[in-house]
Design a protein around this motif. Structure first.
Motif, PDB file in Angstrom:
ATOM      1  N   ALA A 123       0.878  -1.220   0.110  1.00  0.00           N
ATOM      2  CA  ALA A 123       0.016   0.018   0.059  1.00  0.00           C
ATOM      3  C   ALA A 123       0.888   1.252   0.192  1.00  0.00           C
ATOM      4  O   ALA A 123       0.408   2.096  -0.743  1.00  0.00           O
ATOM      5  CB  ALA A 123      -0.945   0.002   1.241  1.00  0.00           C
ATOM      6  N   ALA A 124       1.895   1.062   0.580  1.00  0.00           N
ATOM      7  CA  ALA A 124       2.906   2.243   0.812  1.00  0.00           C
ATOM      8  C   ALA A 124       3.473   2.666  -0.717  1.00  0.00           C
ATOM      9  O   ALA A 124       3.387   3.910  -0.966  1.00  0.00           O
ATOM     10  CB  ALA A 124       3.985   2.239   1.958  1.00  0.00           C
ATOM     11  N   LYS A 125       3.904   1.590  -1.221  1.00  0.00           N
ATOM     12  CA  LYS A 125       4.323   1.946  -2.618  1.00  0.00           C
ATOM     13  C   LYS A 125       3.382   2.473  -3.500  1.00  0.00           C
ATOM     14  O   LYS A 125       3.768   3.300  -4.318  1.00  0.00           O
ATOM     15  CB  LYS A 125       4.983   0.562  -2.975  1.00  0.00           C
ATOM     16  CG  LYS A 125       5.559   0.562  -4.477  1.00  0.00           C
ATOM     17  CD  LYS A 125       6.065  -0.704  -4.838  1.00  0.00           C
ATOM     18  CE  LYS A 125       6.923  -0.578  -6.228  1.00  0.00           C
ATOM     19  NZ  LYS A 125       7.364  -1.870  -6.548  1.00  0.00           N
ATOM     20  N   SER A 126       2.226   1.913  -3.511  1.00  0.00           N
ATOM     21  CA  SER A 126       1.081   2.359  -4.357  1.00  0.00           C
ATOM     22  C   SER A 126       0.635   3.957  -4.125  1.00  0.00           C
ATOM     23  O   SER A 126       0.616   4.714  -4.916  1.00  0.00           O
ATOM     24  CB  SER A 126      -0.090   1.700  -3.807  1.00  0.00           C
ATOM     25  OG  SER A 126      -1.312   1.962  -4.931  1.00  0.00           O
ATOM     26  N   ILE A 127       0.647   4.354  -2.694  1.00  0.00           N
ATOM     27  CA  ILE A 127       0.547   5.666  -2.403  1.00  0.00           C
ATOM     28  C   ILE A 127       1.668   6.631  -2.886  1.00  0.00           C
ATOM     29  O   ILE A 127       1.590   7.663  -3.399  1.00  0.00           O
ATOM     30  CB  ILE A 127       0.246   5.627  -0.631  1.00  0.00           C
ATOM     31  CG1 ILE A 127      -1.080   5.007  -0.362  1.00  0.00           C
ATOM     32  CG2 ILE A 127       0.209   7.006  -0.391  1.00  0.00           C
ATOM     33  CD1 ILE A 127      -1.183   4.941   1.127  1.00  0.00           C
TER      34      ILE A 127
END
Length: 511
Positions: free
Chosen positions: A333-337
């Motif tokens: 999720a962090a990478k997507s954000i």
């Protein structure tokens, strides 16, 4: 007969008030000329035989009578009455200034008028000086001083008129041209090319147009025109040739030198006034247009500055989000954000790029770019909206890596706009097809969704501010997509399929 009255005084108030008195006595408005300095007075005297001079005593450092004699010689006036308007208090009559204001000089038909200047006293002095009957029976119960507020009629007399310079070695030709133009324009004269260039180089008179004779000794009109056009300060002053030379090659040569018009002698007054009026009007429009260009350039700079400030202010909170994503335990999720926020930052930067593309000043720097990655990023950017509408993306051609020679940020903006528009326009629970294909030296992107563009919008779809949904957009999506595609040497188009589906096609250079 008072045909040419010259009023010379540095004070506009004094000039206007004396002109008003002359008009009230019945003097023809066309006979009155108002000038503020000695040099202009000398230039005016070249045009007409003066019949009356009204002059301030401080207009020149020389004796006022000598100045009058100089003007008389220039204008070839056999007799030139002089009314001196003194700006000094008459010490001998200081106790009775309201009654004694006229002092007759013993030499050369001259009268000196001391303050305060009353209308009746001015008229009395004019009659004493000229013996003209128009001044003999003038009476004015109200002895207003010259400082009374001016009427519109008097102010109109001294409106700032465009200045025209007539250049001819023959005085008779100058008289004809000036006589036809003096009521409309401020006319100056030069009897040689050298004198004309000095007047223009002086930059004191704001010359708006030059009427230029060709056949002159020493320096002919062609040489004068060349000199004018070679000087940045005078290159834009319109030049009209006045000449008896009527051969086609002579006229063509005049235009080749930069003249705006060519009038053959003998002069026709109506034609001269019409041609001059046209070119004065064009020159005024040109000046106004130049001022507008300066304003537009200033506005463009302001817009660029505002864009930069906006980008700076938006980047700060976005950078905070990027920093906080590293604290998330869900690394996916962090990478997507992180990727989404970076895309937003890049699109903020693109807002200024769009303006530069519009102005034709954008510097393209293409690089090998994966089209597959760009499309996946654009689809992820609308995942929430597509999920809410239960829309699935059907991908075709993604099993092959397609590389394009383009700028990633511009392309991401293109595909973000098109895919977002497709999701918004598509009915719920309908698939959107995205197909990639390689053809010749281009890579093709095809986006097909249910729902069609209204017929009324199809012809203007790529124009600025065209939108079928003004509640969610301002009509810049397809417009910016076209600009960004074209600047990258690509193509963009759309098709309507069976009046049920819309298909956008973008073709970009293959790497």
């Amino acid at each position: 007969m008072l045909e040419h009255i010259l009023i010379v005084d540095e004070s506009r108030l004094v000039r206007e008030a004396i002109a008003k008195i002359l008009l009230s006595c019945g003097v023809n408005k066309a006979a009155i000329a108002c000038i503020e300095n000695a040099d202009d007075a000398r230039e005016y005297a070249q045009l007409s035989a003066l019949s009356l001079l009204i002059c301030a005593d401080n207009i020149t450092t020389e004796n006022t009578l000598n100045f009058r004699d100089e003007l008389a010689e220039i204008s070839k006036s056999k007799q030139l009455p002089l009314l001196v308007i003194s700006h000094q208090i008459d010490e001998q009559n200081s106790a009775s200034l309201t009654t004694v204001t006229i002092k007759k000089c013993s030499l050369n038909d001259s009268i000196c008028l001391f303050p305060p200047f009353k209308k009746q006293h001015v008229v009395d002095a004019l009659f004493e000086l000229t013996k003209e009957t128009i001044f003999e029976h003038y009476t004015q119960a109200d002895s207003d001083a010259i400082s009374k507020p001016l009427t519109d009629e008097t102010s109109a007399l001294l409106e700032q008129k465009p200045t025209i310079l007539v250049v001819d070695d023959e005085s008779s030709n100058i008289d004809v041209a000036a006589g036809n133009l003096r009521n409309i324009y401020r006319v100056m004269a030069a009897k040689s090319g050298e004198h004309a260039l000095k007047i223009v180089d002086n930059r004191k008179h704001d010359i708006r147009l030059i009427l230029l004779d060709i056949m002159m000794p020493d320096m002919d009109g062609y040489q004068v025109c060349k000199s004018l056009k070679a000087n940045d300060a005078s290159a834009n002053i319109p030049v009209i040739f006045l000449s008896a030379k009527a051969l086609v090659e002579d006229i063509k040569y005049g235009f080749d030198l930069g003249a705006v018009d060519y009038i053959t002698k003998p002069l026709n007054g109506d034609l001269l006034r019409a041609r001059v009026a046209t070119h004065i009007r064009l020159q005024q429009q040109k000046i106004a247009l130049a001022a507008q260009i300066v304003t537009l350039e200033e506005n463009a700079k302001l817009r660029e500055d505002i864009e930069k400030i906006t980008q700076h202010d938006l980047k700060a909170p976005l950078n905070n989000i990027l920093f906080e994503t590293y604290r998330l335990t869900d690394k996916k999720a962090a990478k997507s954000i992180n990727r989404a926020v970076n895309n937003v930052v890049n699109m903020v930067n693109n807002s200024l790029n769009l303006y530069k593309i519009e102005q034709g000043i954008y510097s393209l720097m293409p690089q090998v770019t994966s089209l597959n990655v760009l499309i996946n990023d654009a689809i992820n950017a609308v995942s929430n909206l597509s999920h809410d509408k239960n829309i699935q993306f059907v991908l075709s051609g993604f099993e092959i890596e397609h590389s394009i020679m383009a700028e990633p940020l511009l392309c991401l903006s293109i595909f973000n706009n098109l895919i977002k528009n497709a999701v918004e326009a598509s009915p719920e629970s309908q698939n959107i097809t995205v197909a990639l294909a390689h053809a010749s030296d281009q890579v093709s992107f095809q986006l097909t969704n249910h729902g069609i563009i209204p017929k009324s919008m199809r012809s203007t779809l790529f124009e600025k501010y065209t939108s079928s949904n003004h509640s969610t957009g301002i009509g810049l999506g397809t417009y910016s997509a076209q600009l960004m595609t074209q600047v990258q040497h690509g193509e963009i188009s759309f098709n309507i399929i069976d009046e049920q589906q819309t298909q956008f096609i973008v073709k970009l250079p293959a790497a």
